[in-house]
Design a protein around this motif. Structure first.
Motif, PDB file in Angstrom:
ATOM      1  N   GLU A  77      40.643  20.652 -15.667  1.00  0.00           N
ATOM      2  CA  GLU A  77      39.265  20.240 -15.916  1.00  0.00           C
ATOM      3  C   GLU A  77      39.219  19.130 -16.962  1.00  0.00           C
ATOM      4  O   GLU A  77      40.068  19.062 -17.855  1.00  0.00           O
ATOM      5  N   GLU A  78      38.228  18.275 -16.843  1.00  0.00           N
ATOM      6  CA  GLU A  78      37.993  17.244 -17.851  1.00  0.00           C
ATOM      7  C   GLU A  78      36.960  17.780 -18.835  1.00  0.00           C
ATOM      8  O   GLU A  78      35.787  17.916 -18.510  1.00  0.00           O
ATOM      9  N   MET A 127      39.267  26.885 -25.986  1.00  0.00           N
ATOM     10  CA  MET A 127      38.695  26.858 -24.644  1.00  0.00           C
ATOM     11  C   MET A 127      38.951  25.514 -23.967  1.00  0.00           C
ATOM     12  O   MET A 127      39.252  25.452 -22.767  1.00  0.00           O
ATOM     13  N   ALA A 128      38.835  24.425 -24.731  1.00  0.00           N
ATOM     14  CA  ALA A 128      39.064  23.086 -24.170  1.00  0.00           C
ATOM     15  C   ALA A 128      40.503  22.952 -23.678  1.00  0.00           C
ATOM     16  O   ALA A 128      40.763  22.396 -22.601  1.00  0.00           O
ATOM     17  N   LYS A 129      41.443  23.464 -24.456  1.00  0.00           N
ATOM     18  CA  LYS A 129      42.853  23.383 -24.053  1.00  0.00           C
ATOM     19  C   LYS A 129      43.103  24.199 -22.790  1.00  0.00           C
ATOM     20  O   LYS A 129      43.789  23.740 -21.857  1.00  0.00           O
ATOM     21  N   MET A 130      42.563  25.401 -22.746  1.00  0.00           N
ATOM     22  CA  MET A 130      42.771  26.247 -21.578  1.00  0.00           C
ATOM     23  C   MET A 130      42.183  25.617 -20.325  1.00  0.00           C
ATOM     24  O   MET A 130      42.805  25.621 -19.257  1.00  0.00           O
ATOM     25  N   ARG A 131      41.007  25.038 -20.450  1.00  0.00           N
ATOM     26  CA  ARG A 131      40.362  24.433 -19.288  1.00  0.00           C
ATOM     27  C   ARG A 131      41.044  23.135 -18.887  1.00  0.00           C
ATOM     28  O   ARG A 131      41.164  22.836 -17.697  1.00  0.00           O
ATOM     29  N   ALA A 132      41.530  22.389 -19.873  1.00  0.00           N
ATOM     30  CA  ALA A 132      42.276  21.163 -19.560  1.00  0.00           C
ATOM     31  C   ALA A 132      43.571  21.501 -18.838  1.00  0.00           C
ATOM     32  O   ALA A 132      43.994  20.785 -17.909  1.00  0.00           O
ATOM     33  N   GLY A 171      32.184  18.209 -26.266  1.00  0.00           N
ATOM     34  CA  GLY A 171      31.344  18.581 -25.136  1.00  0.00           C
ATOM     35  C   GLY A 171      31.063  20.073 -25.100  1.00  0.00           C
ATOM     36  O   GLY A 171      29.936  20.499 -24.815  1.00  0.00           O
ATOM     37  N   LEU A 172      32.080  20.877 -25.410  1.00  0.00           N
ATOM     38  CA  LEU A 172      31.885  22.330 -25.425  1.00  0.00           C
ATOM     39  C   LEU A 172      30.964  22.750 -26.561  1.00  0.00           C
ATOM     40  O   LEU A 172      30.110  23.632 -26.394  1.00  0.00           O
ATOM     41  N   LEU A 173      31.118  22.131 -27.732  1.00  0.00           N
ATOM     42  CA  LEU A 173      30.227  22.457 -28.846  1.00  0.00           C
ATOM     43  C   LEU A 173      28.782  22.139 -28.493  1.00  0.00           C
ATOM     44  O   LEU A 173      27.862  22.866 -28.893  1.00  0.00           O
TER      45      LEU A 173
END
Length: 402
Positions: free
Chosen positions: A122-123, A113-118, A128-130
């Protein structure tokens, strides 16, 4: 009927299934979420340890390996039902999951999810997601978002593939081989029913392998019994359910196995109307010619507003190859087509629930051949059976009920 070795969260100490003596949890605590019991698969040290020790075949209280004991239980069951024609087969393990590797699941989802949002500017960080996911409301919102976005959904499921495929190759396939060997010592009549690893329930690709003997010869009596559900905490979508059925079809094709969808539900989340989702899933089952068993049959099932969507006419047995069937609920028309082989020497049998034709029905059969024989199904209170004797020559036949 098929017999299913059912478990949820391994056993009776944490859910249901294995007895306490067979739960080698080493005194680890159980982490339980009362709002979503499935989360314990990735949060509970007790569940992790019980599964780890099962796959490692650690000795139980009597010194015998716990997986050996499991195989012995199946051997005992198979011996009891070896000549019972009511039973079609044995579902070796309900919804099999890894043990401690499941601790990585939240991290793998957050990383993807972090990669997709980055990538979308998005920062965001995995940490942060966890932290976000500690909130049940945030977890539900995220999973619902994932289920509705095909690109995001495929990315998340791809991120889970290494975890589940490694588990299937290293632990699940060998366990199935051990159990199948024990069953075949006493019963060569019944079908071995294989569930892929738990990730396949939500559409993760599977590394499941067919059962073979010591010489590498494929067991002729085996079938695939996957389950099909939405993401835990998320509201399922037709996007997600479509992908699950595509993945089931791909797995069945690779394994060259017929399919019974062993469990499915039609819960759209948030106590919404189940009828549209139920109708959609039924359309997938009919399109792909899959058998199925609905979860769960309760005493009040017939009173549920979605029951009309799941009770439908269907072929129970065809004297040849089933080509297609479908039931148009709006028009109240059922069609079934098959390539008939008279050498089988048995009639084609169709089940018709009376509720599907509240004003009665007529039948059309091509080529006509002999007449259909109608008989009550059970007491006849809810449905009837149509037996269609075969014609003399091999041909494609079609039945229409309306």
């Amino acid at each position: 009927v098929y017999l299913d070795m059912h478990q949820d969260l391994w056993g009776v100490k944490s859910g249901n299934g294995a007895p306490a003596w067979a739960t080698l949890d080493e005194g680890r605590p159980h982490a339980r979420n009362p709002n979503l019991w499935q989360e314990s698969y990735w949060t509970s040290p007790m569940v992790h340890t019980a599964f780890d020790n099962f796959y490692a075949n650690k000795p139980g209280p009597d010194g015998v390996g716990i997986q050996d004991r499991f195989a012995m239980v199946w051997r005992h069951i198979a011996k009891r039902y070896a000549d019972d024609t009511t039973v079609i087969g044995y579902d070796l393990f309900n919804e099999p999951y890894p043990g401690s590797p499941m601790k990585m699941l939240p991290f793998l989802i957050a990383a993807k999810m972090a990669k997709m949002r980055a990538d979308n500017g998005e920062e965001v960080t995995v940490a942060g997601l966890l932290e976000e996911y500690k909130s049940e409301e945030n977890r539900r919102r995220t999973m619902t978002e994932v289920a509705a976005d095909e690109k995001l959904l495929k990315a998340v499921l791809e991120g889970l593939e290494p975890l589940y495929m490694t588990y299937e190759r290293d632990a699940l396939n060998p366990m199935y081989a051990r159990v199948a060997k024990a069953i075949r010592e006493v019963d060569r009549n019944h079908i071995i029913l294989l569930e892929p690893g738990g990730g396949a329930i939500i559409g993760v690709r599977s590394a499941l392998q067919p059962i073979v003997d010591a010489e590498g010869r494929r067991d002729p009596q085996q079938a695939l019994v996957p389950h099909a559900y939405g993401l835990p905490m998320g509201d399922p979508s037709t996007v997600h359910m479509s992908l699950i059925f595509v993945r089931i079809s791909q797995l069945a094709k690779r394994l060259e196995m017929p399919v019974i969808v062993g469990e499915w539900d039609a819960d759209p989340g948030n106590n919404g109307d189940r009828r549209p989702m139920a109708s959609f899933i039924v359309s997938q089952l009919e399109k792909r010619l899959y058998g199925d068993t609905f979860w769960i049959i309760k005493p009040d099932l017939q009173a549920q507003p979605y029951f009309d969507a799941i009770q439908r006419p269907c072929p129970m047995a065809t004297a040849g190859e089933l080509l297609s069937y479908d039931y148009d609920r709006d028009a109240r028309v059922f069609r079934c087509k098959w390539n008939e082989r008279p050498s089988i020497g048995q009639p084609t049998r169709i089940y018709l629930p009376l509720a599907a034709f509240p004003k009665g029905f007529t039948t059309e059969l091509t080529p006509p051949g002999s007449k259909c024989h109608q008989m009550p199904c059970g007491s006849g209170r809810f449905g009837v059976l149509l037996d269609i004797p075969p014609v003399t020559d091999a041909t494609i036949r079609e039945l229409t009920c309306k």
